[in-house]
Design a protein around this motif. Structure first.
Motif, PDB file in Angstrom:
ATOM      1  N   VAL A   1       7.555  -9.758  -5.320  1.00 12.44           N
ATOM      2  CA  VAL A   1       6.724  -7.973  -5.519  1.00 12.44           C
ATOM      3  C   VAL A   1       6.124  -7.533  -3.924  1.00 12.44           C
ATOM      4  O   VAL A   1       5.077  -8.473  -3.720  1.00 12.44           O
ATOM      5  CB  VAL A   1       6.273  -7.755  -6.716  1.00 12.44           C
TER       6      VAL A   1
ATOM      7  N   CYS B   1       2.777  -5.091  -2.905  1.00 15.53           N
ATOM      8  CA  CYS B   1       2.322  -3.617  -3.559  1.00 15.53           C
ATOM      9  C   CYS B   1       1.607  -3.383  -2.136  1.00 15.53           C
ATOM     10  O   CYS B   1       1.002  -4.369  -1.486  1.00 15.53           O
ATOM     11  CB  CYS B   1       1.427  -4.296  -4.040  1.00 15.53           C
TER      12      CYS B   1
ATOM     13  N   GLY C   1       3.867  -0.469  -6.006  1.00 11.81           N
ATOM     14  CA  GLY C   1       4.801  -1.918  -6.099  1.00 11.81           C
ATOM     15  C   GLY C   1       5.858  -1.895  -6.246  1.00 11.81           C
ATOM     16  O   GLY C   1       6.256  -1.408  -6.444  1.00 11.81           O
ATOM     17  N   GLN C   2       6.256  -2.258  -5.317  1.00 17.05           N
ATOM     18  CA  GLN C   2       8.448  -2.653  -5.583  1.00 17.05           C
ATOM     19  C   GLN C   2       8.919  -4.341  -5.439  1.00 17.05           C
ATOM     20  O   GLN C   2       8.316  -4.712  -4.662  1.00 17.05           O
ATOM     21  CB  GLN C   2       8.969  -1.573  -4.755  1.00 17.05           C
TER      22      GLN C   2
ATOM     23  N   THR D   1       5.826   2.953  -2.597  1.00 13.91           N
ATOM     24  CA  THR D   1       4.998   1.880  -1.433  1.00 13.91           C
ATOM     25  C   THR D   1       5.212   1.661  -0.107  1.00 13.91           C
ATOM     26  O   THR D   1       4.560   1.603   0.005  1.00 13.91           O
ATOM     27  CB  THR D   1       5.295   0.293  -2.160  1.00 13.91           C
TER      28      THR D   1
ATOM     29  N   PHE E   1       9.996  -3.442 -11.356  1.00 13.56           N
ATOM     30  CA  PHE E   1       9.097  -3.217 -10.205  1.00 13.56           C
ATOM     31  C   PHE E   1      10.424  -2.650  -8.959  1.00 13.56           C
ATOM     32  O   PHE E   1      10.053  -2.186  -8.324  1.00 13.56           O
ATOM     33  CB  PHE E   1       8.444  -4.478  -9.701  1.00 13.56           C
TER      34      PHE E   1
ATOM     35  N   LYS F   1       3.897   0.985 -12.982  1.00 15.35           N
ATOM     36  CA  LYS F   1       4.413  -0.723 -13.013  1.00 15.35           C
ATOM     37  C   LYS F   1       3.810  -2.076 -13.692  1.00 15.35           C
ATOM     38  O   LYS F   1       3.701  -2.838 -13.990  1.00 15.35           O
ATOM     39  CB  LYS F   1       5.105  -0.390 -11.948  1.00 15.35           C
TER      40      LYS F   1
END
Length: 241
Positions: A18, A20, A29-30, A55, A82, A92
């Motif tokens: 993840v 961020c 975030g992803q 992001t 995410f 998220k």
């Protein structure tokens, strides 16, 4: 004639993370699978982020980012939050356990076994994506556990790849037709999510959602949703045998 079998990229060793960042008091975030160390002195890492992602905008603006290394037992629902939802439409971080790092960017703690924080020292344009190169300013181990590899995510968790990911490959088209007589029994018929491509396999069920192996798609609760993207049952199509 040059052979370009993109499936070869699936053989590269990748993890699940993840990523961020922050901008003007907001968090982004992803999920990412392309994070790697590029130098030891100073410790430096790189991550590839799609230019269309929120992001990416936050990382470009604040010049900082965090990386949370996900454990092997991370549920698909968490990855879907995410990885398949946009921060422009969804918070998220609601209900997610995180802490603020020294960069003042969030560090996701749920399902994480380690984290790194970095300040961006260089951005490299690579077409659809930007490779952010960051000098690590803080890092630690949260718990001792096996990290999730991208291969494990695909082969065991049966996860799918978002179109915005650098490793995305257009899947082969499958027929959504009724099984022929003498073909796959109805109880074993697979169904595919038309939103993200996740395939529900009755033989494996959906353990993360409490669905036991051997459960036909038709027997799933009406409120069951795709464990990856959250799509409803009516967004699934039957696959041919």
């Amino acid at each position: 004639m040059t052979n370009l079998n993109l499936v070869a990229f699936n053989k590269l060793s990748c993890g699940m993370y993840v990523i961020c960042s922050r901008k003007d008091g907001e968090f982004g975030g992803q999920i990412a699978n392309t994070v790697f160390q590029v130098a030891s002195q100073p410790p430096t890492i790189a991550v590839s982020i799609n230019k269309q992602n929120l992001t990416h905008e936050y990382m470009h603006a604040s010049k900082v980012f965090t990386v949370s290394v996900l454990s092997r037992d991370t549920p698909l629902t968490f990855i879907g939050r995410f990885g398949f939802k946009s921060g422009r439409e969804t918070d998220k971080f609601q209900g997610i356990n995180y802490k603020m790092g020294v960069t003042q960017a969030p560090i996701v703690l749920d399902h994480s076994i380690a984290y790194l924080e970095a300040k961006v020292v260089q951005e490299v344009d690579v077409g659809t994506h930007t490779v952010f190169i960051g000098e690590v300013v803080a890092c630690d181990v949260i718990k001792e556990s096996q990290p999730m590899s991208y291969d494990y995510y695909h082969e065991v968790k049966r996860g799918v790849t978002p179109k915005a990911a650098p490793s995305y490959i257009e899947p082969a088209k499958t027929s959504a037709v009724e099984p022929k007589e003498g073909g796959v029994p109805a109880a074993m018929t697979k169904y595919q999510c038309t939103i993200c491509g996740y395939v529900y396999d009755p033989a494996q069920g959906d353990p993360d959602s409490g669905v036991k192996p051997g459960t036909p798609f038709e027997s799933l609760p009406d409120d069951w949703v795709c464990p990856v993207c959250g799509a409803a049952k009516d967004k699934f199509e039957k696959l041919s045998g």
